[in-house]
Motif scaffolding. Sequence first.
Motif, PDB file in Angstrom:
ATOM      1  N   GLU A 105       0.815  -1.208   0.000  1.00 23.39           N
ATOM      2  CA  GLU A 105       0.000   0.000   0.000  1.00 23.39           C
ATOM      3  C   GLU A 105       0.852   1.264   0.000  1.00 23.39           C
ATOM      4  OE1 GLU A 105      -3.404  -0.741   2.497  1.00 23.39           O
ATOM      5  OE2 GLU A 105      -3.581   1.423   2.789  1.00 23.39           O
ATOM      6  N   GLU A 106       1.969   1.209   0.731  1.00 22.07           N
ATOM      7  CA  GLU A 106       2.884   2.352   0.779  1.00 22.07           C
ATOM      8  C   GLU A 106       4.306   1.881   0.542  1.00 22.07           C
ATOM      9  OE1 GLU A 106       2.963   4.914   4.174  1.00 22.07           O
ATOM     10  OE2 GLU A 106       0.787   5.186   4.130  1.00 22.07           O
ATOM     11  N   ILE A 107       5.059   2.715  -0.152  1.00 22.87           N
ATOM     12  CA  ILE A 107       6.473   2.389  -0.369  1.00 22.87           C
ATOM     13  C   ILE A 107       7.324   3.657  -0.238  1.00 22.87           C
ATOM     14  CG2 ILE A 107       6.177   0.359  -1.853  1.00 22.87           C
ATOM     15  CD1 ILE A 107       6.562   2.257  -4.283  1.00 22.87           C
ATOM     16  N   THR A 108       8.600   3.442   0.031  1.00 26.47           N
ATOM     17  CA  THR A 108       9.559   4.542  -0.039  1.00 26.47           C
ATOM     18  C   THR A 108      10.469   4.247  -1.221  1.00 26.47           C
ATOM     19  OG1 THR A 108       9.495   4.811   2.357  1.00 26.47           O
ATOM     20  CG2 THR A 108      11.356   5.824   1.207  1.00 26.47           C
ATOM     21  N   VAL A 109      10.651   5.255  -2.070  1.00 30.36           N
ATOM     22  CA  VAL A 109      11.467   5.081  -3.275  1.00 30.36           C
ATOM     23  C   VAL A 109      12.574   6.128  -3.303  1.00 30.36           C
ATOM     24  CG1 VAL A 109      11.464   5.114  -5.813  1.00 30.36           C
ATOM     25  CG2 VAL A 109       9.529   4.129  -4.592  1.00 30.36           C
ATOM     26  N   LYS A 110      13.770   5.619  -3.573  1.00 31.38           N
ATOM     27  CA  LYS A 110      14.934   6.476  -3.729  1.00 31.38           C
ATOM     28  C   LYS A 110      15.202   6.552  -5.233  1.00 31.38           C
ATOM     29  CE  LYS A 110      19.225   4.789  -3.137  1.00 31.38           C
ATOM     30  NZ  LYS A 110      20.315   4.031  -2.485  1.00 31.38           N
ATOM     31  N   TYR A 111      15.466   7.753  -5.758  1.00 28.96           N
ATOM     32  CA  TYR A 111      15.713   7.876  -7.200  1.00 28.96           C
ATOM     33  C   TYR A 111      16.443   9.171  -7.491  1.00 28.96           C
ATOM     34  CZ  TYR A 111      11.750  11.172  -7.180  1.00 28.96           C
ATOM     35  OH  TYR A 111      10.927  12.240  -6.906  1.00 28.96           O
ATOM     36  N   TRP A 112      16.741   9.408  -8.743  1.00 24.79           N
ATOM     37  CA  TRP A 112      17.279  10.697  -9.170  1.00 24.79           C
ATOM     38  C   TRP A 112      16.229  11.324 -10.076  1.00 24.79           C
ATOM     39  CZ3 TRP A 112      20.281   6.889  -7.476  1.00 24.79           C
ATOM     40  CH2 TRP A 112      21.406   7.226  -6.724  1.00 24.79           C
ATOM     41  N   ASN A 113      16.011  12.621  -9.950  1.00 21.41           N
ATOM     42  CA  ASN A 113      15.053  13.254 -10.859  1.00 21.41           C
ATOM     43  C   ASN A 113      15.772  13.639 -12.153  1.00 21.41           C
ATOM     44  OD1 ASN A 113      16.394  15.656 -10.384  1.00 21.41           O
ATOM     45  ND2 ASN A 113      14.710  16.652  -9.315  1.00 21.41           N
ATOM     46  N   GLU A 114      15.005  14.256 -13.101  1.00 26.44           N
ATOM     47  CA  GLU A 114      15.604  14.514 -14.414  1.00 26.44           C
ATOM     48  C   GLU A 114      16.682  15.591 -14.365  1.00 26.44           C
ATOM     49  OE1 GLU A 114      12.636  15.462 -13.458  1.00 26.44           O
ATOM     50  OE2 GLU A 114      11.875  17.192 -14.594  1.00 26.44           O
ATOM     51  N   LYS A 115      16.723  16.326 -13.245  1.00 22.85           N
ATOM     52  CA  LYS A 115      17.783  17.336 -13.108  1.00 22.85           C
ATOM     53  C   LYS A 115      19.037  16.727 -12.489  1.00 22.85           C
ATOM     54  CE  LYS A 115      14.665  21.266 -12.699  1.00 22.85           C
ATOM     55  NZ  LYS A 115      13.411  21.134 -11.936  1.00 22.85           N
ATOM     56  N   GLY A 116      18.937  15.447 -12.144  1.00 19.16           N
ATOM     57  CA  GLY A 116      20.096  14.773 -11.576  1.00 19.16           C
ATOM     58  C   GLY A 116      20.189  14.902 -10.065  1.00 19.16           C
ATOM     59  N   LEU A 117      19.106  15.350  -9.436  1.00 23.46           N
ATOM     60  CA  LEU A 117      19.120  15.495  -7.978  1.00 23.46           C
ATOM     61  C   LEU A 117      18.605  14.220  -7.307  1.00 23.46           C
ATOM     62  CD1 LEU A 117      17.582  19.092  -7.755  1.00 23.46           C
ATOM     63  CD2 LEU A 117      20.000  18.450  -7.508  1.00 23.46           C
ATOM     64  N   PRO A 118      19.308  13.782  -6.239  1.00 21.43           N
ATOM     65  CA  PRO A 118      18.829  12.593  -5.531  1.00 21.43           C
ATOM     66  C   PRO A 118      17.566  12.912  -4.745  1.00 21.43           C
ATOM     67  CG  PRO A 118      20.771  13.510  -4.442  1.00 21.43           C
ATOM     68  CD  PRO A 118      20.539  14.328  -5.673  1.00 21.43           C
ATOM     69  N   LYS A 119      16.585  12.007  -4.799  1.00 18.82           N
ATOM     70  CA  LYS A 119      15.285  12.236  -4.162  1.00 18.82           C
ATOM     71  C   LYS A 119      14.877  10.993  -3.401  1.00 18.82           C
ATOM     72  CE  LYS A 119      14.069  16.240  -6.028  1.00 18.82           C
ATOM     73  NZ  LYS A 119      13.556  17.369  -5.256  1.00 18.82           N
ATOM     74  N   ARG A 120      13.966  11.201  -2.439  1.00 18.92           N
ATOM     75  CA  ARG A 120      13.387  10.074  -1.718  1.00 18.92           C
ATOM     76  C   ARG A 120      11.938  10.435  -1.429  1.00 18.92           C
ATOM     77  NH1 ARG A 120      15.772   6.071   1.654  1.00 18.92           N
ATOM     78  NH2 ARG A 120      17.800   6.986   1.206  1.00 18.92           N
TER      79      ARG A 120
END
Length: 163
Positions: A105-120
Motif C-alpha cells: 500500500e505504501e512504499i519509499t522510493v529512492k531515485y534521481w530526478n531529471e535534473k540529476g538530484l537525488p530524491k526520496r
Amino acid sequence: MNKLTLVTGADTDVLNRKALAAVLPISKETRSLLDEMVVVMRQEKGIGLAAPQVGISQRICVIEIDGVVSKYVNPEITSRSQEKIFFEEGCLSLPGQFFPIERHEEITVKYWNEKGLPKRIRTGGLLAIVLQHEIDHLDGILICRRHQKQRTKQGKIYGRIVE
Ligand SMILES: [Zn+2]
C-alpha cells in the motif's frame, strides 16, 4: 532521436530482462529520452511507462497521474508497508490483458530526478501502485508473471487447509 515505439508481448526479450542502470550524472540523451517517453505514454493513454517498454534497457520511467508528470532515474524501493492492496492492472506491453495484482500500500522510493538530484519519497495510493509496476518493468517482471508468482505463493499458503 528516432521516434520511439512500443514493444509488446509476454515473451519479448527486453521486457523480460533486468534493465541496466542509467549512467550518472544524467546525460542529455537520457533527459530527452524521458521527454520522448512522456509523449509515447500520453499517445498510448497510459499512466506510466518504463524504458524497456520502448525497447530500451535502461532503469528510467515516467508517470502521469492527474496531470502531474514525474520522471524517475534508477528508482529503487527502500521500504514497503506490511499492508497490501489488490488492483486490476493492465499494461501497454500486454494490450487488452488485465491481472489482479497484490501490491504494497505504501512504499519509499529512492531515485534521481531529471535534473540529476537525488530524491526520496514515501507514497501511497495510485502512485505507489504505478511505481511498483514500473520498477517491476525495470527488473524484467511483467504483470502476467507477477500474477503467476502470487498465485503460486497463495496456493502454497492456502493449499494446506482441509475442509
Ligand atoms: Zn506495464
